[in-house]
Write a protein that holds these residues in place. Structure first.
Motif, PDB file in Angstrom:
ATOM      1  N   ALA A 315       1.071  -1.435  -0.105  1.00  8.28           N
ATOM      2  CA  ALA A 315      -0.031  -0.137  -0.031  1.00  8.28           C
ATOM      3  C   ALA A 315       1.066   1.279   0.025  1.00  8.28           C
ATOM      4  O   ALA A 315       1.990   1.315   0.486  1.00  8.28           O
ATOM      5  CB  ALA A 315      -0.842   0.033   1.276  1.00  8.28           C
ATOM      6  N   ASP A 399      -5.083   7.689  -0.634  1.00  4.51           N
ATOM      7  CA  ASP A 399      -4.260   6.175  -1.322  1.00  4.51           C
ATOM      8  C   ASP A 399      -3.860   6.461  -2.447  1.00  4.51           C
ATOM      9  O   ASP A 399      -4.538   6.960  -3.389  1.00  4.51           O
ATOM     10  CB  ASP A 399      -5.569   5.085  -1.264  1.00  4.51           C
ATOM     11  N   VAL A 400      -2.833   6.154  -2.946  1.00  4.42           N
ATOM     12  CA  VAL A 400      -1.984   6.299  -4.244  1.00  4.42           C
ATOM     13  C   VAL A 400      -1.196   5.063  -4.600  1.00  4.42           C
ATOM     14  O   VAL A 400      -0.362   5.031  -5.382  1.00  4.42           O
ATOM     15  CB  VAL A 400      -0.834   7.591  -4.268  1.00  4.42           C
ATOM     16  N   THR A 401      -1.587   3.712  -4.062  1.00  7.03           N
ATOM     17  CA  THR A 401      -1.039   2.566  -4.373  1.00  7.03           C
ATOM     18  C   THR A 401      -0.951   2.283  -5.714  1.00  7.03           C
ATOM     19  O   THR A 401       0.024   1.813  -6.312  1.00  7.03           O
ATOM     20  CB  THR A 401      -1.820   1.451  -3.693  1.00  7.03           C
ATOM     21  N   ASP A 402      -2.004   2.455  -6.604  1.00  3.49           N
ATOM     22  CA  ASP A 402      -2.076   2.104  -7.611  1.00  3.49           C
ATOM     23  C   ASP A 402      -1.214   3.263  -8.756  1.00  3.49           C
ATOM     24  O   ASP A 402      -1.255   3.026  -9.929  1.00  3.49           O
ATOM     25  CB  ASP A 402      -3.549   2.347  -8.464  1.00  3.49           C
ATOM     26  N   ARG A 403      -0.889   4.317  -8.076  1.00  3.61           N
ATOM     27  CA  ARG A 403      -0.096   5.438  -8.844  1.00  3.61           C
ATOM     28  C   ARG A 403       1.318   5.163  -8.908  1.00  3.61           C
ATOM     29  O   ARG A 403       2.244   5.960  -9.562  1.00  3.61           O
ATOM     30  CB  ARG A 403      -0.270   6.634  -8.481  1.00  3.61           C
ATOM     31  N   HIS A 405       5.111   4.581  -9.372  1.00  5.66           N
ATOM     32  CA  HIS A 405       5.933   3.977 -10.529  1.00  5.66           C
ATOM     33  C   HIS A 405       6.806   2.807 -10.028  1.00  5.66           C
ATOM     34  O   HIS A 405       7.289   2.637  -8.867  1.00  5.66           O
ATOM     35  CB  HIS A 405       6.977   5.144 -10.767  1.00  5.66           C
ATOM     36  N   SER A 434       4.354   8.843  -8.810  1.00  7.27           N
ATOM     37  CA  SER A 434       3.910   8.200 -10.133  1.00  7.27           C
ATOM     38  C   SER A 434       5.204   8.324 -10.925  1.00  7.27           C
ATOM     39  O   SER A 434       5.124   7.757 -12.234  1.00  7.27           O
ATOM     40  CB  SER A 434       2.703   8.685 -10.670  1.00  7.27           C
ATOM     41  N   HIS A 462      -3.612   3.218   5.684  1.00  7.60           N
ATOM     42  CA  HIS A 462      -4.362   2.542   4.515  1.00  7.60           C
ATOM     43  C   HIS A 462      -5.530   1.852   4.750  1.00  7.60           C
ATOM     44  O   HIS A 462      -6.216   1.419   3.733  1.00  7.60           O
ATOM     45  CB  HIS A 462      -3.045   1.282   4.222  1.00  7.60           C
ATOM     46  N   GLY A 468      -9.784   7.965  -1.449  1.00  8.69           N
ATOM     47  CA  GLY A 468      -9.270   6.551  -2.085  1.00  8.69           C
ATOM     48  C   GLY A 468     -10.031   5.301  -1.435  1.00  8.69           C
ATOM     49  O   GLY A 468     -10.143   5.473  -0.295  1.00  8.69           O
ATOM     50  N   ARG A 469      -9.237   4.273  -1.910  1.00 13.81           N
ATOM     51  CA  ARG A 469      -9.765   3.035  -1.370  1.00 13.81           C
ATOM     52  C   ARG A 469      -8.898   2.568  -0.195  1.00 13.81           C
ATOM     53  O   ARG A 469      -7.796   2.778  -0.359  1.00 13.81           O
ATOM     54  CB  ARG A 469      -9.747   2.077  -2.675  1.00 13.81           C
ATOM     55  N   ARG A 471      -7.074  -0.469   1.756  1.00 17.58           N
ATOM     56  CA  ARG A 471      -6.319  -1.532   1.219  1.00 17.58           C
ATOM     57  C   ARG A 471      -6.260  -2.629   2.612  1.00 17.58           C
ATOM     58  O   ARG A 471      -6.320  -2.136   3.708  1.00 17.58           O
ATOM     59  CB  ARG A 471      -4.800  -1.078   1.115  1.00 17.58           C
TER      60      ARG A 471
END
Length: 909
Positions: A315, A399-403, A405, A434, A462, A468-469, A471
């Motif tokens: 996360a 939440d920036v887990t999906d971003r 890099h 990212s 998290h 955001g979502r 985790r």
């Protein structure tokens, strides 16, 4: 209305598979009164606690309790619902309650659910019911209840002892995986799993988090050096011993600087954006309170926290420091108060967010922005209250887990590898997570990168990000500790019953203790691990079970599970693999709210109900009360194998079970037989069973059958069981049960028999072996008079010569009272019995020996074994360690045909 007692049941119990508290209430002056007998009470109660309108109360919809109030209900029931409502008001999420009559009119037991991980010694449940009683009493008397401060104190106590978000997330994730979870005291420490599969988690730190790595990351300067040596971008910086050192670093590195404690935590005394000597001086003075001070060049960009578990990014969150946003109307003090009304904010780490504070640091930061708490920010204006972005100082997260890099993921992977951590939180300051970072250049200091590494990182940012979502970081930690397919439990056998459960437990433990297998065992005389007594006590309750299940050296658990432990504390485990019920007889009735044999069956049935799906339930087919357990709703509906045992090969229960293809263990034609459907296999001669007196002691045979059935249910090979059973030494493995001594030609048979069925069984065994016998008996004084009298009649039926004595512990009775009851009952039942009364064991045994003739036996029952052994040795008695009456012949192991009796029984079916 008053509270007589409060009792906490920690494990599965008669009411719920979860913890409950039971409260004994005496209604006193409200006995027999209903709510409709007191004008205005219902209306006043609902006005005070409007949430009661949502209570179902055995209804399938809200309003059920209100209907009961208007229709008339007793005040114990009212107190239950008030306590449940108060519990909900403090955020204590429980719903189950029950009130039932507990004896004479006006005496009630109130049962209420407790949160799973609430400390066992919590005062909150008692405080809630006490406040409920006070509120109800005040309303009945027409007084205005004074309760707000009391409820606030209870809320504070609940908040202080509830598990934090990280601990709670891990516990919930483990339970979703069916992994046993036990919170240790009031700590954030969790025990996951049983025995050799046990693991520990302390918040987000596991028992495999390396101490070296933890010490490294606790030292921020050492962490910087380690990471820099690995080519990981970290800020310039050094330790400053004095404020003058810090000033030199300002001149050397330039602004902005960060000043923080070298071993700080949770953002305390961390000061950012420092650019002037005055800033440095003030910050150094605060940070140095925690020891050495680290001065670093401040990185550019946004604050991020990345959670790494076993080298993988789980996360990531962007963190913003504590702040308020103006509306053009309210001052900063009011804006802080508005933000703090968010129920997600708590005082410390017990909520998703931390409350904002206008402390000294916030006031300094406000001043740097040209503001005071009385300032009114404009619409949309952001006012910062803290420079660092820690959630513990009031920050928020996105939440920036999906971003993240891939290069940043690799940077984090190298970071945790460098310091050697399995679970860590990495703090980064980056322009954008990212985007990749430029490689470090020796001649040019880094401007972005890793600023800290944290052991036991908080998970709440998290779990409940402000944006955001969420985790499933708790699940990620549990999955790292218990990868898919990894066991978390050890085989567990639970043995209950009235008579024979200690012997059966000892036998099961011996049978399972094959070479290399470490058996943990609890019995009425103590806790054993690998055959060694490690704790001497009546170890038949949940605390003793906890010793075994929490011991990482234990491979198999065998738990004697007594009525008292079930009723007073609940089960000490969640599920067993094998449950054994030896028999259920009328004993202990009238204690702990169990007054009838039906209620006792209900208590013992809990062991049967808590056998896991796919496990086995071993039941005594010769005992009607045990047979009835199989028809209990919670037992009948479960998916488990039923295995019957019995010494009567005419038993119709066994015959029907075998016709249906079931499995049973029988005493048949002088042999111990395993039967499965029509198939029979003789395992050994009954006469070879240690402690059975050549097979002439039916109760000993029953115990052996139960033990063999339990061991076979766990898959132990029959050959291994026979070898282990033959090697069982009753003197060392089953002390105090059927121990035979001899003194001047008179045998002394020492046994714990202490109720009517047990005494009748011993009388039958004695009658089979000896031509004459004397009984020297003592009985627990805490039994009801009718149970004592039943035991006395059993003695009179089996022995013409009797000595009655009292033990040292009278268990609440007057000296001589128990002996008098027994003596009078014996002589009333059989007036020709020679019955004498003695004062204590030391007088009773010599009297009994004097009444016996050579070649006869004295049956000696006792309460404590040690004084008996000491006295026998002092009198010169010698142990008879291997009594043998006859030698069997023949060969075992070949398939058997059905005995005539069993064939006849099956045919009748």
């Amino acid at each position: 209305m008053r509270i007589e007692s409060v009792r906490r049941l920690r494990g599965p119990n008669r009411y719920l598979p979860r913890p409950v508290v039971t409260v004994r209430l005496e209604l006193d002056g409200l006995t027999g009164d209903e709510t409709t007998d007191h004008d205005g009470f219902t209306e006043a109660l609902l006005a005070l606690l409007p949430g009661l309108t949502a209570h179902h109360c055995a209804s399938d919809r809200p309003g059920g309790f209100v209907k009961r109030l208007h229709g008339g209900t007793y005040f114990g029931h009212v107190a239950e619902h008030v306590a449940l409502e108060l519990s909900a008001m403090i955020g204590r999420d429980v719903t189950f309650g029950r009130t039932s009559l507990a004896g004479p009119a006006g005496r009630y037991d109130v049962v209420m659910e407790c949160p799973r991980d609430e400390p066992l010694d919590s005062t909150v449940p008692r405080s809630l019911i006490e406040l409920a009683v006070e509120i109800v009493g005040a309303l009945v008397d027409g007084r205005e209840p004074v309760w707000a401060d009391a409820l606030a104190a209870i809320r504070a106590a609940h908040e202080s002892e509830r598990p934090g978000p990280s601990t709670e997330a891990i516990a919930q994730a483990a339970r979703r995986r069916d992994i046993p979870v036990e919170r240790v005291g009031r700590l954030g420490l969790l025990r996951l799993g049983y025995g050799r599969h046990r693991r520990l988690a302390w918040a987000a730190m596991t028992d495999r988090t390396p101490a070296v790595g933890t010490d490294i990351v606790a030292d921020k300067q050492l962490t910087r050096e380690f990471l820099a040596a690995a080519g990981i971008p970290v800020p310039q910086g050094r330790v400053a011993q004095t404020v003058q050192d810090a000033m030199r670093l300002l001149a050397e590195m330039g602004a902005p600087l960060v000043v923080k404690p070298r071993r700080g935590r949770q953002g305390h005394h961390v000061y950012l954006d420092l650019s002037t000597p005055r800033d440095i001086t003030e910050a150094f003075a605060e940070a140095s309170r925690d020891g050495d001070v680290l001065v670093e060049r401040q990185f550019e960009g946004a604050d991020y926290r990345v959670l790494m578990i076993e080298g993988e990014l789980v996360a990531a969150a962007e963190r913003r420091p504590a702040h308020v946003t103006g509306d053009g109307r309210h001052d900063i003090t009011a804006l802080v108060a508005q933000v703090n009304t968010d129920p997600r904010r708590g005082e410390h780490h017990d909520r998703a967010l931390t409350r904002l504070r206008l402390d000294a640091g916030a006031l300094r930061l406000l001043a740097s922005q040209g503001k005071t708490p009385a300032s009114v920010p404009g619409e949309g204006e952001v006012v910062w209250l803290c420079a660092n972005a820690n959630l513990s100082t009031g920050g928020t997260s996105r939440d920036v887990t999906d971003r993240v890099h891939p290069d940043i993921v690799e940077l984090c992977r190298r970071t945790v590898a460098a310091v050697g951590m399995d679970v860590a939180g990495i703090d980064l300051r980056l322009p954008d997570i990212s985007e990749p970072l430029e490689p470090t250049v020796a001649a040019r200091p880094a401007t972005a990168g890793v600023i800290e590494v944290n052991a036991a990182p908080g998970l709440r940012m998290h779990l409940s990000p402000s944006e955001g979502r969420s985790r499933r970081v708790g699940s990620a930690i549990v999955e790292a500790m218990f990868p898919a397919g990894t066991p978390s439990r050890i085989p567990l056998v639970s043995v209950t019953g009235t008579n024979g459960k200690t012997t059966t437990t000892r036998l099961v433990g011996h049978l399972l203790g094959v070479e290399g297998t470490r058996v943990g065992m609890t019995t009425s005389d103590g806790v054993y691990i690998a055959g060694r007594l490690v704790h001497r006590a009546d170890a038949t309750g949940p605390a003793s079970a906890d010793m075994i299940l929490g011991d990482p050296t234990v491979d198999v658990a065998v738990l004697e599970t007594a009525r008292g432990g079930i009723v007073r504390r609940g089960l000490g485990y969640e599920w067993s693999d094998v449950g054994v019920i030896t028999n259920i007889e009328a004993d202990h009735l009238g204690q702990d709210g169990v007054s009838t044999i039906g209620e006792l069956i209900d208590v013992k049935s809990l062991v049967a109900e808590r056998v896991r799906d796919g496990g086995a339930l071993v039941l005594n087919a010769d005992d009607p009360n045990t047979v009835s357990v199989a028809d209990q709703p919670g037992v009948r509906a479960a998916y488990k194998e039923q295995i019957w045992f019995g010494t009567d090969d005419r038993n119709p229960v066994i015959a029907a079970h075998l016709r249906a293809g079931g499995r049973a263990f029988l005493a048949e034609d002088g042999r111990l037989v395993e039967a499965s459907g029509p198939r029979r296999e003789a395992l050994m001669y009954l006469a070879d069973i240690p402690g059975s007196f050549d097979g002439k002691a039916p109760h000993a045979l029953a115990n052996a059958l139960a033990a063999v059935a339990a061991a076979r249910a766990l898959g132990t090979p029959a050959e291994a069981i026979v070898d282990r059973l033959r090697s069982f030494d009753p003197w060392t493995g089953n002390p105090g049960r059927g121990m035979l001594w001899n003194l001047d030609g008179v045998d002394v048979l020492v046994d714990y028999a202490h109720n009517a069925p047990g005494l009748a069984a011993m009388a039958g065994t004695v009658g089979e072996i000896w031509d004459g016998a004397v009984a020297a008996v003592t009985f627990p004084g805490d039994r009801r008079d009718d149970l004592l009298e039943a035991s006395a009649r059993a003695v009179a039926d089996g022995f013409a010569r009797v000595v009655v004595y009292e033990d040292v512990d009278k268990r609440g009775r007057r000296a001589g009272e128990t002996s008098a009851i027994i003596h009078d009952a014996i002589t009333a039942h059989r007036p020709d019995t020679e019955c004498r009364t003695a004062i204590g064991l030391r007088e009773a045994l010599p009297v009994a020996l004097g009444m016996a003739r050579p070649g006869e036996v004295v049956l000696l029952t006792y309460e404590k074994l040690a004084p008996v052994v000491t006295l026998l040795e002092a009198l010169g008695a010698t142990p008879v360690t291997a009594p043998r009456l006859f030698a069997p012949g023949g060969v075992l192991g070949e398939p058997l045909g059905l005995s005539e009796n069993l064939t006849e029984a099956i045919g009748r079916g």
